[in-house]
Design an enzyme around this catalytic site. Structure first.
Site, PDB file in Angstrom:
ATOM      1  CD  GLU A   1     -42.506  29.357  10.454  1.00  7.18           C
ATOM      2  OE1 GLU A   1     -42.679  28.127  10.636  1.00  7.18           O
ATOM      3  OE2 GLU A   1     -42.356  30.166  11.391  1.00  7.18           O
TER       4      GLU A   1
ATOM      5  CG  PHE B   1     -33.239  34.333  20.678  1.00  5.38           C
ATOM      6  CD1 PHE B   1     -33.333  33.028  21.132  1.00  5.38           C
ATOM      7  CD2 PHE B   1     -34.401  35.004  20.324  1.00  5.38           C
ATOM      8  CE1 PHE B   1     -34.564  32.408  21.241  1.00  5.38           C
ATOM      9  CE2 PHE B   1     -35.639  34.392  20.435  1.00  5.38           C
ATOM     10  CZ  PHE B   1     -35.718  33.082  20.889  1.00  5.38           C
ATOM     11  CD  GLN B   2     -36.566  32.830  17.339  1.00  2.00           C
ATOM     12  OE1 GLN B   2     -36.992  33.885  16.904  1.00  2.00           O
ATOM     13  NE2 GLN B   2     -37.348  31.796  17.645  1.00  2.00           N
TER      14      GLN B   2
ATOM     15  CE  LYS C   1     -36.949  43.323  16.249  1.00  2.00           C
ATOM     16  NZ  LYS C   1     -37.125  42.578  17.514  1.00  2.00           N
TER      17      LYS C   1
ATOM     18  CG  MET D   1     -44.762   5.826  -4.953  1.00  2.00           C
ATOM     19  SD  MET D   1     -45.274   5.057  -6.481  1.00  2.00           S
ATOM     20  CE  MET D   1     -46.080   6.412  -7.318  1.00  2.00           C
TER      21      MET D   1
END
Ligand SMILES: Cc1cc2nc3c(=O)[nH]c(=O)nc-3n(C[C@H](O)[C@H](O)[C@H](O)COP(=O)(O)OP(=O)(O)OC[C@H]3O[C@@H](n4cnc5c(N)ncnc54)[C@H](O)[C@@H]3O)c2cc1C
Ligand SMILES: Cc1ncc(C[n+]2csc(CCOP(=O)(O)OP(=O)(O)O)c2C)c(N)n1
Lengths: 589, 169
Positions: free
Chosen positions: A53, A115-116, A165, A484
């Protein structure tokens, strides 16, 4: 009317289409399955399946920066949303318009550790311009439209819309994009005329003027870059750009004195220090640019054009603040300038330019290509030569030395062709960003200038390139170090190279091949040109592993906390670095 | 050039009364390291869904200007006003102060309450709850005086403020 009822997912798709969205970067999961089902059943929105993502957000950033449109992301709840946090913060710091749609558990489950479930609006509140949780289908269409308005207007930025949802499966009615003004959020675009007149007074009477322009000019659209160029022509003032502003004035323009700041050119930094009138356009006096604040441009009157009042007088007190969109304000400045037939003092300006030419003659980006190893600067200089004259080239970078050299050695003639992570400095930005650019410009030449450490942070997106036949070129300046970091350890930590060596690197050629791309490798300076030509000629994605000098450092350098005239030009000037690096400076990043 | 003296500022903020708006304001202050000396919030116009937040903060002139600009940049914010500089204004706080004592100290507590125009809103044989309104300083002074006289607890509302005269904010 029953036939007007649509599901939340259908409303979402319609709202996106009405907002002019043609592509989404996303990754599915439980909470967004209804949305993915609606996407499956239509053909106006294209969905690009990323491999993580975080890659989706950077891709959307690249898409947005190269088109001027809003980049759109769709991810699931919980881990899908939390994976977006880095990209959202990146977009916030660099003022990139992104709308990120996150799935959420059903409204009645919110707060239950379902959940999630993650508190997405809570987590993303500090890293978005604004965010929304849509609790009712009746708010859905309006919220989506508002999210786009907020993302792209004023100072652009990322907006999260969290979509439970059950709202996506509920039935409701659609609302087209409203023409109505937002109740509270209405950024001011026109600048105050009396301030604009003051600015013209100052500029016209300047003996050592300087225009310092930044990312805000890119944000304001290509017209703003054109106006900036006009103003540089009219005033004859030397013009410097920030890392985020590259391309706002053509690199070949005679007034361009190079990038300013920590790794900017000597002439740009000396102009900053010595000018008597500074016109800052859409730049935010970042610490990479100002160096030590109490020694910053001590003798100048400062004019600052910015659309965000909070950018003004944040780090540096200015004399003439002008709040507004820089395209509008530049237009007005030019109008007033012309109507007054204003002119800078020609003699003063000529002697100012003499001084500048003196600094320029010292060639602060100088390096020597000799022997068997490719200098990273040489690799970029050759790349630049191969790109000359083409106007279909887009460059992104990762973060590190290679990023600074890309800024120094590649020429940007137009805005929106340079994507880099400036404010957050996110390693792993460049590959997905180039991917987003390539999606928007399928026939363009999109190159990610990378370091071997950064590229591994989002290397999975090579699979996305393969799936959608996106011919992005990854040009790795492989110094086998987090260069760097190594540079700072060499300069400021007694050469104790703690954890900065990139051991166990993959074979980048085989890695490319395993992703269905072409892998090329070069270590011989003599063969460099051929390899670059081959990279450009290859119709598919390419990874080029360029073995470069592992010990090269980026010069010039103004150490953190030092003043512009304490600039270090070359390795021989370590003494200047030592003198400039105070204890206070070492505490800075 | 940069004025570095600290000053106090009482800032009035008109916001949409929507979920999370207070979290945005508080997150802004904690995230950017600004001081909050006092913060109050309440809906002031139910029909228009508007709430008013009053924040007392302190900082240099540059920081206070920043605070105002940062607040103004929040999407649900309609208006901000630094009452401290934008003309005369009235500032009040309400406190409930519980004191427990007997004998001469109890009488003394009552006497001082009277001087401060505090009202006893609850009393038992050995305690009072005083209600007092006034400026932040007045309330602090009252609380300090009550300390040796059996102060048990204080509950303060935080400052609310409004500009004087006919104009809004
Ligand atoms: C390793 C590393 C080294 C770096 N070294 C340097 C360096 O040497 N030099 C350098 O310059 N940077 C350097 N940077 C980048 C630096 O950190 C900042 O990101 C950059 O300087 C900010 O650019 P900017 O001032 O143009 O502001 P941006 O971040 O582009 O912000 C734009 C400003 O314009 C305003 N604005 C937006 N839209 C508009 C509009 N339409 N009209 C008017 N105003 C608008 C915004 O409110 C904001 O104030 C480095 C970064 C990294 C990672
Ligand atoms: C996500 C992230 N982690 C850590 C850093 C700190 N950091 C800045 S530059 C750098 C090294 C980059 O190495 P490489 O990609 O090889 O580029 P080079 O500097 O060698 O060109 C690191 C670790 C960062 N900017 N981003």
């Amino acid at each position: 009317m029953a036939q007007d009822r649509m599901t939340g997912s259908e409303i979402l798709v319609k709202a996106l289409v009405d907002q002019g969205v043609d592509v989404l970067f996303g990754y599915p999961g439980g909470a967004v399955l209804p949305i993915y089902d609606a996407i499956f059943q239509q053909n106006q929105l294209r969905h690009i399946l990323v491999r993580q993502e975080g890659g989706a957000v950077h891709a959307a950033e690249g898409y947005a920066r190269s088109t001027g449109k809003v980049g759109v992301v769709l991810v699931t709840s919980g881990p899908g949303a939390t994976n977006c946090v880095t990209g959202l913060t990146d977009a916030l710091m660099d003022s990139i318009p992104v709308v990120c749609l996150t799935g959420q558990v059903a409204t009645h489950l919110i707060g239950n550790d379902a959940f999630q479930e993650a508190d997405t609006v809570g987590i993303t509140r500090p890293c978005t311009k604004h965010n929304y949780l849509v609790k009712s289908i009746e708010d859905l269409a309006r919220t989506i439209h508002e999210a786009f308005h907020v993302a792209k207007s004023g100072r652009p930025g990322p907006v999260v819309v969290d979509l439970p949802k059950d709202v996506m499966t509920a039935l409701g009615s659609y609302l087209p994009p409203a023409k109505a003004r937002h109740r509270s959020y209405n950024p001011q675009v026109k600048g105050d005329l009396s301030r604009i007149e003051q600015a013209v007074d100052l500029l016209a009477n300047a003996k050592k003027p300087l225009i310092y322009a930044g990312g805000g000019v890119i944000n304001a659209g290509p017209a703003a870059s054109q106006l900036l160029t006009n103003l540089a022509d009219l005033t004859g003032a030397p013009t410097t750009l920030t890392l985020m502003g590259l391309g706002a004035l053509p690199a070949s323009h005679k007034n361009f004195v190079g990038m300013v700041g920590m790794h900017g050119s000597l002439e740009a930094n000396m102009c900053m220090h010595d000018c008597d009138v500074m016109l800052c356009v859409g730049a935010r006096f970042d610490d990479r640019v100002t160096g030590r604040l109490d020694a910053f441009s001590p003798g100048s009157k400062k004019i600052h054009i910015d659309i965000d009042a909070s950018s003004i007088n944040k780090n540096i007190a200015v004399d003439v603040p002008i709040i507004g969109d820089c395209a509008y304000v530049l237009e007005d400045i030019i109008k007033v300038w012309k109507s007054r037939q204003a002119k800078c003092d020609g003699k003063a300006l000529a002697s100012w330019w003499d001084e500048i030419e003196g600094w320029r003659a010292r060639d602060s980006f100088k390096y020597t290509q000799s022997g068997e190893v490719i200098k990273p600067q040489y690799a970029l200089e050759r790349l630049n030569a191969h790109l000359k004259g083409r106007d279909d080239v887009f460059i992104s970078t990762e973060v590190g030395q290679h990023q600074m050299w890309a800024a120094q050695f590649l020429d940007f003639e137009k805005p929106n062709h340079w994507m880099t992570s400036g404010g957050l400095g996110t390693m792993g930005y460049g590959l997905p960003a180039a991917m987003g650019v390539q999606v928007a410009h399928p026939d363009a030449l999109c190159i990610d200038v990378a370091g071997e450490a950064s590229i591994l942070m989002n290397i999975q997106e090579m699979a996305t390139l393969a799936q959608y036949r996106l011919p992005v070129k990854v040009f790795i300046l492989n110094n086998r170090w987090m260069g760097m970091v190594r540079q700072w350890q060499e300069f400021f930590f007694g050469g104790r190279y703690s954890e900065s060596y990139m051991d166990s690197l993959p074979d980048f050629v085989k890695l490319a091949e395993s992703f269905g791309a072409v892998g090329l490798r070069v270590s011989d300076p003599e063969k460099l040109d051929d390899v670059i030509a081959e990279m450009i000629a290859t119709p598919s994605a390419v990874i080029v592993d360029v073995a470069v000098d592992p010990n090269e450092n980026v010069y010039p350098m103004i150490p953190a906390g030092a003043a512009h005239n304490q600039i270090t030009m070359s390795p021989d000037e370590q003494a200047v670095l030592d003198a400039a690096s105070t204890d206070e400076g070492l505490a800075l990043v | 050039m940069i004025k570095s003296e600290q000053r106090k500022a009482t800032i009035a903020v008109l916001v949409d009364n929507e979920p999370g708006v207070l979290a945005r304001v508080i997150g802004l202050f904690s995230g950017r390291g600004y001081n909050i000396d006092s913060l109050t919030v309440s809906e002031v116009d139910a029909a228009a869904h508007l709430s008013r937040i009053t924040i007392v903060t302190s900082g240099t002139e540059m920081v206070i200007t920043q605070i105002k600009a940062q607040l103004q940049r929040l999407v649900p914010v309609h208006r901000t006003s630094d009452l401290t500089v934008e003309g005369p204004y009235v500032e009040r706080e309400l406190a409930l102060v519980k004191v427990s004592s007997s004998g001469e100290t109890r009488v003394e507590a009552l006497r001082i309450a009277d001087i401060f125009r505090a009202r006893a809103v609850d009393s038992t044989i050995n305690s009072f709850v005083f209600e007092i309104t006034g400026s932040l300083e007045k309330i602090s002074a009252f609380v300090d005086l009550m300390r040796p006289l059996g102060l048990v607890d204080v509950s303060r509302t935080g400052v609310v403020a409004i500009s004087r005269g006919p104009d809004p904010i």
